[in-house]
Design an enzyme around this catalytic site. Sequence first.
Site, mmCIF file in Angstrom:
data_model
loop_
_atom_site.group_PDB
_atom_site.id
_atom_site.type_symbol
_atom_site.label_atom_id
_atom_site.label_comp_id
_atom_site.label_asym_id
_atom_site.label_seq_id
_atom_site.Cartn_x
_atom_site.Cartn_y
_atom_site.Cartn_z
ATOM 1 N N LYS A 1 7.855 -21.082 7.044
ATOM 2 C CA LYS A 1 7.965 -20.920 5.586
ATOM 3 C C LYS A 1 9.123 -21.769 5.060
ATOM 4 C CE LYS A 1 8.300 -18.839 1.482
ATOM 5 N NZ LYS A 1 9.695 -18.768 1.218
ATOM 6 N N GLY B 1 6.017 -11.278 6.901
ATOM 7 C CA GLY B 1 6.463 -12.559 7.467
ATOM 8 C C GLY B 1 7.574 -12.345 8.482
ATOM 9 N N HIS B 2 8.574 -11.546 8.102
ATOM 10 C CA HIS B 2 9.662 -11.227 9.036
ATOM 11 C C HIS B 2 9.111 -10.489 10.261
ATOM 12 C CE1 HIS B 2 11.961 -11.156 5.057
ATOM 13 N NE2 HIS B 2 12.606 -12.081 5.741
ATOM 14 N N SER C 1 10.814 -12.621 0.258
ATOM 15 C CA SER C 1 11.563 -11.523 -0.376
ATOM 16 C C SER C 1 11.718 -11.788 -1.862
ATOM 17 C CB SER C 1 12.946 -11.383 0.270
ATOM 18 O OG SER C 1 12.819 -11.275 1.671
ATOM 19 N N ARG C 2 11.756 -13.065 -2.248
ATOM 20 C CA ARG C 2 11.957 -13.416 -3.665
ATOM 21 C C ARG C 2 10.700 -13.177 -4.501
ATOM 22 N NH1 ARG C 2 15.667 -17.525 -1.429
ATOM 23 N NH2 ARG C 2 17.721 -17.075 -2.290
ATOM 24 N N GLN D 1 25.319 -19.448 1.762
ATOM 25 C CA GLN D 1 24.151 -20.312 1.558
ATOM 26 C C GLN D 1 23.611 -20.249 0.131
ATOM 27 O OE1 GLN D 1 21.841 -18.136 4.694
ATOM 28 N NE2 GLN D 1 20.101 -18.503 3.336
ATOM 29 N N ALA E 1 15.228 -7.243 3.130
ATOM 30 C CA ALA E 1 14.061 -7.104 2.234
ATOM 31 C C ALA E 1 12.831 -7.540 3.026
ATOM 32 C CB ALA E 1 14.234 -7.905 0.945
ATOM 33 N N MET F 1 4.450 -15.180 1.820
ATOM 34 C CA MET F 1 5.296 -13.996 1.623
ATOM 35 C C MET F 1 6.760 -14.419 1.557
ATOM 36 S SD MET F 1 3.638 -10.985 3.839
ATOM 37 C CE MET F 1 1.917 -10.551 3.618
HETATM 38 P P1 AMP Z 1 14.894 -14.802 4.981
HETATM 39 O O1 AMP Z 1 15.097 -13.334 5.114
HETATM 40 O O2 AMP Z 1 14.131 -15.203 3.764
HETATM 41 O O3 AMP Z 1 16.157 -15.599 5.203
HETATM 42 O O4 AMP Z 1 13.941 -15.214 6.190
HETATM 43 C C1 AMP Z 1 14.270 -14.887 7.510
HETATM 44 C C2 AMP Z 1 13.310 -15.597 8.423
HETATM 45 O O5 AMP Z 1 11.983 -15.180 8.146
HETATM 46 C C3 AMP Z 1 13.344 -17.132 8.251
HETATM 47 O O6 AMP Z 1 13.209 -17.740 9.529
HETATM 48 C C4 AMP Z 1 12.123 -17.364 7.402
HETATM 49 O O7 AMP Z 1 11.581 -18.656 7.543
HETATM 50 C C5 AMP Z 1 11.167 -16.316 7.934
HETATM 51 N N1 AMP Z 1 10.122 -16.031 6.950
HETATM 52 C C6 AMP Z 1 10.290 -15.672 5.655
HETATM 53 N N2 AMP Z 1 9.099 -15.553 5.038
HETATM 54 C C7 AMP Z 1 8.153 -15.848 5.965
HETATM 55 C C8 AMP Z 1 6.737 -15.929 5.948
HETATM 56 N N3 AMP Z 1 6.028 -15.677 4.848
HETATM 57 N N4 AMP Z 1 6.096 -16.270 7.087
HETATM 58 C C9 AMP Z 1 6.795 -16.543 8.210
HETATM 59 N N5 AMP Z 1 8.142 -16.495 8.294
HETATM 60 C C10 AMP Z 1 8.814 -16.155 7.189
#
Ligand code: AMP
Length: 284
Positions: free
Chosen positions: A156, A42-43, A193-194, A67, A38, A191
């Site tokens: 984040k 940010g990603h 995904s949620r 998790q 998603a 930002m």
């Molecule tokens: P997730 O898909 O939510 O597990 O996030 C994957 C990676 O993207 C993790 O290292 C998060 O910290 C990073 N991430 C998610 N949202 C952001 C954001 N808004 N800014 C920077 N990194 C992000």
Amino acid sequence: MRPPRGITLLQGLSGLEASLAPWRSRRGGLGLVPTMGALHAGHLSLVAQSRRRSACTLVSIFVNPTQFGPGEDYGRYPRTLAADLKLLSGQGPLIVLAPSAADMYPAGHATRVSVESPLAQVLEGAHRPGHFAGVATVVAKLLSLAGPCTAFFGEKDWQQLQVIRRMAQDLRLPAKIHGCPIIREADGLAMSSRNAYLSAGERALAPRLKASLDLALARLKAGDSGAAACRKARAFLERGGHFKAGYLVLADAETLQAPRKGKPRRLLAAAALGKTRLIDNLAA
Ligand code: AMP
């Protein structure tokens, strides 16, 4: 599924080593960006950082069941592989690893990596028992699959970043852990995904979480104690009755315990907005 040009898509672990091997000896080596998909800007900022430093980036897209706690959103977490691949196009060379839960946790899988530090027991660790062990286990496994690399994580998830640093150091994993700044919407909302779970009304209210951290920071700068600053920020956050704060604290940036004199500090907050739990943090 056919990936865009410049992207090698692997929907299982076989073929991964063959895809990675040619890049290992190249200048910059491999970058790893673990995600749950998603994807958003940010990603993409993590991928951009990796691209700058690495010859090739391995992006993992895996909604990691271990998790999520019982009653959390594992089942309804957005899964958008086709759109994710589209977003990643033009960011190559990229290897996208999108394994199934059975690939990552085949029958008989019995190993769990748990960071036994107070760092992992507070805040998110207290609210989500087992969460960081799930994160540490999957990240250890991804780092093991990637081999020597630089791995990029977002600030984040500040506490997660500290837990992963601890684990990589303790296990002497051959990975450099690189933290990347939080990417925000124009109105300040981090930002995530949620954020897709938020109704239009909730989305309009959501920036209040970051605003409450800004308020705490301003109060600290004005001379308030950490406790007083956080109390005022929490009252501001909950005013109007839309947000229910889980925590809003000032902590040592590395240990997440009480601030230490002369050491970096972090303001961290988690709050429920309707059925959605949001987290955010700020350097203090
Ligand atoms: P997730 O898909 O939510 O597990 O996030 C994957 C990676 O993207 C993790 O290292 C998060 O910290 C990073 N991430 C998610 N949202 C952001 C954001 N808004 N800014 C920077 N990194 C992000």
